[in-house]
Design a protein around this motif. Structure first.
Motif, mmCIF file in Angstrom:
data_model
loop_
_atom_site.group_PDB
_atom_site.id
_atom_site.type_symbol
_atom_site.label_atom_id
_atom_site.label_comp_id
_atom_site.label_asym_id
_atom_site.label_seq_id
_atom_site.Cartn_x
_atom_site.Cartn_y
_atom_site.Cartn_z
ATOM 1 N N ASP A 13 30.913 33.026 48.551
ATOM 2 C CA ASP A 13 31.409 34.030 49.501
ATOM 3 C C ASP A 13 31.013 33.688 50.933
ATOM 4 O O ASP A 13 31.709 34.068 51.891
ATOM 5 N N SER A 16 33.697 31.549 52.523
ATOM 6 C CA SER A 16 35.071 32.038 52.454
ATOM 7 C C SER A 16 35.627 32.288 53.852
ATOM 8 O O SER A 16 34.926 32.801 54.737
ATOM 9 N N ALA A 20 35.153 38.070 51.000
ATOM 10 C CA ALA A 20 35.451 38.280 49.576
ATOM 11 C C ALA A 20 35.372 39.768 49.259
ATOM 12 O O ALA A 20 34.561 40.498 49.823
ATOM 13 N N ARG A 21 36.244 40.209 48.346
ATOM 14 C CA ARG A 21 36.294 41.619 47.978
ATOM 15 C C ARG A 21 35.747 41.787 46.559
ATOM 16 O O ARG A 21 36.180 41.092 45.632
ATOM 17 N N HIS A 22 34.804 42.713 46.408
ATOM 18 C CA HIS A 22 34.188 42.990 45.108
ATOM 19 C C HIS A 22 34.468 44.437 44.718
ATOM 20 O O HIS A 22 34.441 45.330 45.572
ATOM 21 N N LEU A 170 31.355 40.864 53.560
ATOM 22 C CA LEU A 170 31.903 41.211 52.253
ATOM 23 C C LEU A 170 32.752 42.459 52.387
ATOM 24 O O LEU A 170 32.523 43.292 53.273
#
Length: 529
Positions: A13, A16, A20-22, A170
């Protein structure tokens, strides 16, 4: 165990081009955050845990883990190692000056798998939880990852995370703030906890010694070895004993923690001929606080980040683990599209109610333990004197009402009773355990429940129940035997009686003669429909 450290590992991440998507980011890898992560992962969710540290907790910290917490940890796969390592206890004793006042039994009836409490240093609890989390492919723990910014938005929240190699961004669909009493996330959102700070200080001293004290909770009011104050003694594993000394508000915390000031206090309790070594010490102040609301959009506050109580009564970590269990199944259903997002708001309603109950009990205990005026002290001492011979006075003595799970009276997820029942197993109560048999082999009622909703039927299960998707059906007398009749007794069951139990093992509905439409409606209601 306390020396165990976890290395920093660079995440993809961080490289990136876009954040990044969680689906779920949990901030804090203490007992509460780890319990939530394991619960979600066991339900098939992918979870990211961020922790600003890289090791287990220092010192024993939370040590008293209640029966309900152990039952939750059984479901998460860590209950047995906790019990095996911990010191199990049910009995407590109260002393006034140099005289015993009375003793109490927190689990006077048998037929329960778990004891009322175990004593276990928090670092052991965290170690078992980390070990379990790392066994689950859905859990990722990033150590040395400190959240420095949290910006909520309609689709979740944007996070900035600082690492030894710099910061990265994030996106989280949901954020669970399990970052402790000083919760940095709470500050980032401009929120605060409100309540009462008590003007008294207590010293915790963990001492290692060989002693023949029983595995009981001993509490002294105004003992001769620490006059005018109170003292609590608890046994922990590894021949370590927790001693809490009341200090008074005027005590200097830094001076009180110095070994040369602790050792004389311990000698006064044990005698000068008892050898011991000092393992850890800390000074704390009583505080009973909570946030006005635990749910803020898609940022949810859990455990000490949401509420705090004084440690007498062991309501802090235990209520936090119950928070985690309440949130996990609801978040899982929302992420799967099986429940509306409004279901998360009921986490707030239910756990704010539980926090208020814990704060009330904790405040009453603190007021009794630390009277602030001569009249209050005289009244307290008179109650203690009466309690030696009169059971009615023992109900007034308060050395800390010990943690029990809240019965969620008035929860919008409960279906009100249409039939008469006796006993405590009302909608909103945690289901009581009972010894059972399956195919002649011993088992326990709570261990037989499903991960989703469970319908317990005393007698043959109705034909229509087998066709209900996502519902586990247990027939008492068919699937399970109730050899001692304790399940029927505790649930006030008659032939045909049925209980609907939520994924977090709270009763949400019950009937003398259930019907398919009634059960479907109760499940829909419990899902926030």
């Amino acid at each position: 165990m306390q020396a165990l450290e976890f290395g920093y590992v660079r995440s993809p991440d961080q490289d990136s081009a876009t954040p990044a998507r969680h689906p779920v980011v949990i901030v804090g890898a203490g007992p509460v955050g780890l319990s939530l992560a394991i619960d979600l992962a066991q339900r098939g969710q992918r979870v990211l845990v961020l922790d600003n540290d890289h090791k287990l907790s220092i010192g024993s910290r939370a040590i008293c883990f209640a029966k309900r917490t152990l039952e939750i940890w059984d479901r998460l796969g860590v209950g047995q190692p906790m019990v095996d390592k911990g010191v199990s206890w049910n009995l407590g004793r109260v002393f006034h000056q140099d005289q015993p006042v009375y003793q109490f039994d927190l689990l006077p009836e048998d037929g329960h798998e778990r004891p009322a409490f175990i004593n276990l240093q928090q670092y052991y609890a965290e170690a078992y939880l980390v070990e379990r989390a790392l066994q689950l492919p859905g859990v990722e723990i990033r150590w040395h990852n400190r959240v420095t910014a949290c910006t909520p938005h309609g689709g979740g929240a944007a996070l900035t995370v600082e690492t030894p190699e710099g910061s990265y961004a994030l996106e989280a669909q949901w954020v669970a703030a399990c970052d402790g009493a000083r919760s940095p996330l709470r500050g980032m959102l401009g929120l605060e906890s409100r309540g009462r700070i008590f003007q008294d200080r207590f010293l915790i001293a963990d001492v290692k010694m060989e002693a023949d004290f029983p595995a009981e909770r001993w509490f002294w009011f105004d003992p001769p070895f620490h006059p005018g104050q109170s003292v609590l003694l608890h046994r922990q594993p590894d021949d370590v004993w927790r001693i809490d000394f009341q200090l008074g508000w005027d005590a200097d915390p830094e001076e009180a923690k110095k070994p040369e000031n602790i050792v004389p206090r311990v000698h006064a309790l044990l005698g000068r001929d008892v050898p011991f070594t000092l393992e850890w010490a800390s000074v704390y102040t009583f505080a009973c606080l909570r946030m006005d609301q635990f749910v803020h959009g898609r940022v949810v506050f859990v455990g000490d980040a949401a509420h705090g109580v004084s440690p007498f009564g062991a309501r802090g970590a235990n209520s936090g683990v119950q928070d985690a269990e309440n949130l996990a199944w609801k978040l899982d259903r929302v992420l799967r599209g099986q429940a509306p997002e409004a279901l998360i708001a009921t986490y707030g309603a239910e756990r704010e109610y539980a926090a208020d109950e814990n704060i009330l009990n904790s405040t009453r205990a603190t007021d009794f333990i630390t009277p602030k005026g001569e009249i209050s002290r005289l009244l307290r001492d008179a109650v203690l004197d009466l309690a030696r011979d009169h059971p009615f006075a023992r109900r007034i003595v308060n050395s800390g009402r010990l943690s029990v799970p809240a019965t969620l009276h008035g929860s919008p997820l409960n279906t009100p009773d249409a039939d008469h029942f006796a006993g405590t197993q009302v909608p909103g109560a945690v289901l009581l355990d009972a010894p059972m048999e399956r195919a002649g082999q011993p088992t326990w009622l709570l261990r037989e429940l499903g991960e989703g909703f469970t319908l317990i039927v005393f007698g043959p299960a109705p034909d229509w129940a087998a066709g209900m998707e996502g519902l586990k059906v247990l027939s008492i007398g068919g699937d399970l035997a109730d050899p001692r009749g304790l399940a029927a007794q505790r649930l006030d069951a008659q032939p045909g009686t049925a209980y609907l139990v939520r994924p977090d093992q709270h009763v949400c509905a019950r009937w003398r003669a259930p019907s398919a439409p009634a059960v479907r409606a109760a499940i829909a209601r419990a899902l926030g429909a």
